[in-house]
Motif scaffolding. Sequence first.
Motif, PDB file in Angstrom:
ATOM      1  N   VAL A  48       0.814  -1.216   0.000  1.00  0.00           N
ATOM      2  CA  VAL A  48       0.000   0.000   0.000  1.00  0.00           C
ATOM      3  C   VAL A  48       0.850   1.270   0.000  1.00  0.00           C
ATOM      4  O   VAL A  48       0.317   2.372  -0.135  1.00  0.00           O
ATOM      5  N   VAL A  49       2.164   1.137   0.173  1.00  0.00           N
ATOM      6  CA  VAL A  49       3.061   2.291   0.074  1.00  0.00           C
ATOM      7  C   VAL A  49       4.301   1.892  -0.719  1.00  0.00           C
ATOM      8  O   VAL A  49       4.627   0.707  -0.852  1.00  0.00           O
ATOM      9  N   TRP A  50       4.970   2.913  -1.246  1.00  0.00           N
ATOM     10  CA  TRP A  50       6.278   2.761  -1.874  1.00  0.00           C
ATOM     11  C   TRP A  50       7.299   3.498  -1.026  1.00  0.00           C
ATOM     12  O   TRP A  50       6.987   4.511  -0.393  1.00  0.00           O
ATOM     13  N   ARG A  51       8.530   3.017  -1.066  1.00  0.00           N
ATOM     14  CA  ARG A  51       9.617   3.696  -0.362  1.00  0.00           C
ATOM     15  C   ARG A  51      10.734   3.977  -1.355  1.00  0.00           C
ATOM     16  O   ARG A  51      11.099   3.123  -2.153  1.00  0.00           O
ATOM     17  N   ARG A  52      11.257   5.187  -1.307  1.00  0.00           N
ATOM     18  CA  ARG A  52      12.382   5.543  -2.167  1.00  0.00           C
ATOM     19  C   ARG A  52      13.420   6.297  -1.343  1.00  0.00           C
ATOM     20  O   ARG A  52      13.098   6.892  -0.319  1.00  0.00           O
ATOM     21  N   LYS A  53      14.634   6.227  -1.810  1.00  0.00           N
ATOM     22  CA  LYS A  53      15.749   6.851  -1.107  1.00  0.00           C
ATOM     23  C   LYS A  53      16.088   8.192  -1.742  1.00  0.00           C
ATOM     24  O   LYS A  53      16.130   8.326  -2.961  1.00  0.00           O
ATOM     25  N   GLU A  54      16.316   9.181  -0.905  1.00  0.00           N
ATOM     26  CA  GLU A  54      16.821  10.473  -1.362  1.00  0.00           C
ATOM     27  C   GLU A  54      17.905  10.895  -0.384  1.00  0.00           C
ATOM     28  O   GLU A  54      17.615  11.274   0.748  1.00  0.00           O
ATOM     29  N   TRP A  55      19.143  10.795  -0.831  1.00  0.00           N
ATOM     30  CA  TRP A  55      20.294  10.949   0.051  1.00  0.00           C
ATOM     31  C   TRP A  55      20.183   9.908   1.159  1.00  0.00           C
ATOM     32  O   TRP A  55      20.122   8.730   0.912  1.00  0.00           O
ATOM     33  N   ARG A  56      20.125  10.332   2.404  1.00  0.00           N
ATOM     34  CA  ARG A  56      20.045   9.366   3.500  1.00  0.00           C
ATOM     35  C   ARG A  56      18.632   9.202   4.041  1.00  0.00           C
ATOM     36  O   ARG A  56      18.433   8.524   5.051  1.00  0.00           O
ATOM     37  N   SER A  57      17.678   9.815   3.398  1.00  0.00           N
ATOM     38  CA  SER A  57      16.304   9.800   3.909  1.00  0.00           C
ATOM     39  C   SER A  57      15.438   8.810   3.136  1.00  0.00           C
ATOM     40  O   SER A  57      15.606   8.628   1.925  1.00  0.00           O
ATOM     41  N   ASN A  58      14.511   8.179   3.849  1.00  0.00           N
ATOM     42  CA  ASN A  58      13.460   7.386   3.226  1.00  0.00           C
ATOM     43  C   ASN A  58      12.274   8.304   2.951  1.00  0.00           C
ATOM     44  O   ASN A  58      11.817   9.014   3.849  1.00  0.00           O
ATOM     45  N   LEU A  59      11.786   8.284   1.724  1.00  0.00           N
ATOM     46  CA  LEU A  59      10.596   9.046   1.364  1.00  0.00           C
ATOM     47  C   LEU A  59       9.495   8.067   1.002  1.00  0.00           C
ATOM     48  O   LEU A  59       9.733   7.074   0.315  1.00  0.00           O
ATOM     49  N   TRP A  60       8.279   8.370   1.448  1.00  0.00           N
ATOM     50  CA  TRP A  60       7.170   7.427   1.314  1.00  0.00           C
ATOM     51  C   TRP A  60       6.089   7.988   0.399  1.00  0.00           C
ATOM     52  O   TRP A  60       5.730   9.155   0.493  1.00  0.00           O
ATOM     53  N   ASP A  61       5.591   7.126  -0.483  1.00  0.00           N
ATOM     54  CA  ASP A  61       4.484   7.469  -1.383  1.00  0.00           C
ATOM     55  C   ASP A  61       3.414   6.392  -1.268  1.00  0.00           C
ATOM     56  O   ASP A  61       3.717   5.227  -0.993  1.00  0.00           O
TER      57      ASP A  61
END
Length: 231
Positions: free
Chosen positions: A168-181
């Motif tokens: 139900v969610v996606w996770r992607r990396k941006e630098w050292r942070s996890n971003l959730w969609d």
Amino acid sequence: MATTTSTTGVADATDAAGAPGAAPGRLAEARRLLEGLEHAKSIEEGRFSALGMLITDASLCADEPALTAIKDGLQWLHRTRYLDVPALDPDQREERGRVLGLIDVAHWALRRMPSGLQLGLRPGGHAARFLVAVAARPGRSNRELAAELGTDDTEISRVGRRLLAAGVVWRRKEWRSNLWDITPRGRAYLAETGLLPAPSDGDAPPPSPASSGPTRRGVDPDPSPGHRRRP
């Protein structure tokens, strides 16, 4: 195997699954591909690839009727084409294995549909609030979600992994942070369970200056020179 009987079988399998909510184009494409498989003497690589992509698209879009149609059609195809054949040659055995593989993929995709998810999210719990927050503003980081939910990064990571496993969610990396969609499946889950709150009055656009506040009779609300009344 009679052509009329087998063609009817595939059509019946897809028509029975054509419940409201299916994308008409995707369902029609499933019917076309299944009928093509039925009439082909051997199943080419391109047909398997097309079915695999169709299953993937239907899964990502939470198109349960289309997935059901594909699964039912492939199961019927397996029964009529391979199950009662006493001896299969090597090519037929490979085809049967790939058909069974697609059936399994469609089956597990259906198990992960919103109607089949056993998330049981409690409206006030961290998981439900996480999903609602990401639906409202995709791309939030662990730190932002922790601040909004009033918890820490460890809890956000734990909840995020659970929602990620449910699809139900996606996770992607941006630098050292996890971003959730949120995924289409996640939005469908929120809609079906009623967890997505209705827009509040604060979300409505502000009234235009000309209509804000009461005006006295005979007084022009626009004081610009071009709109002033002549004495």
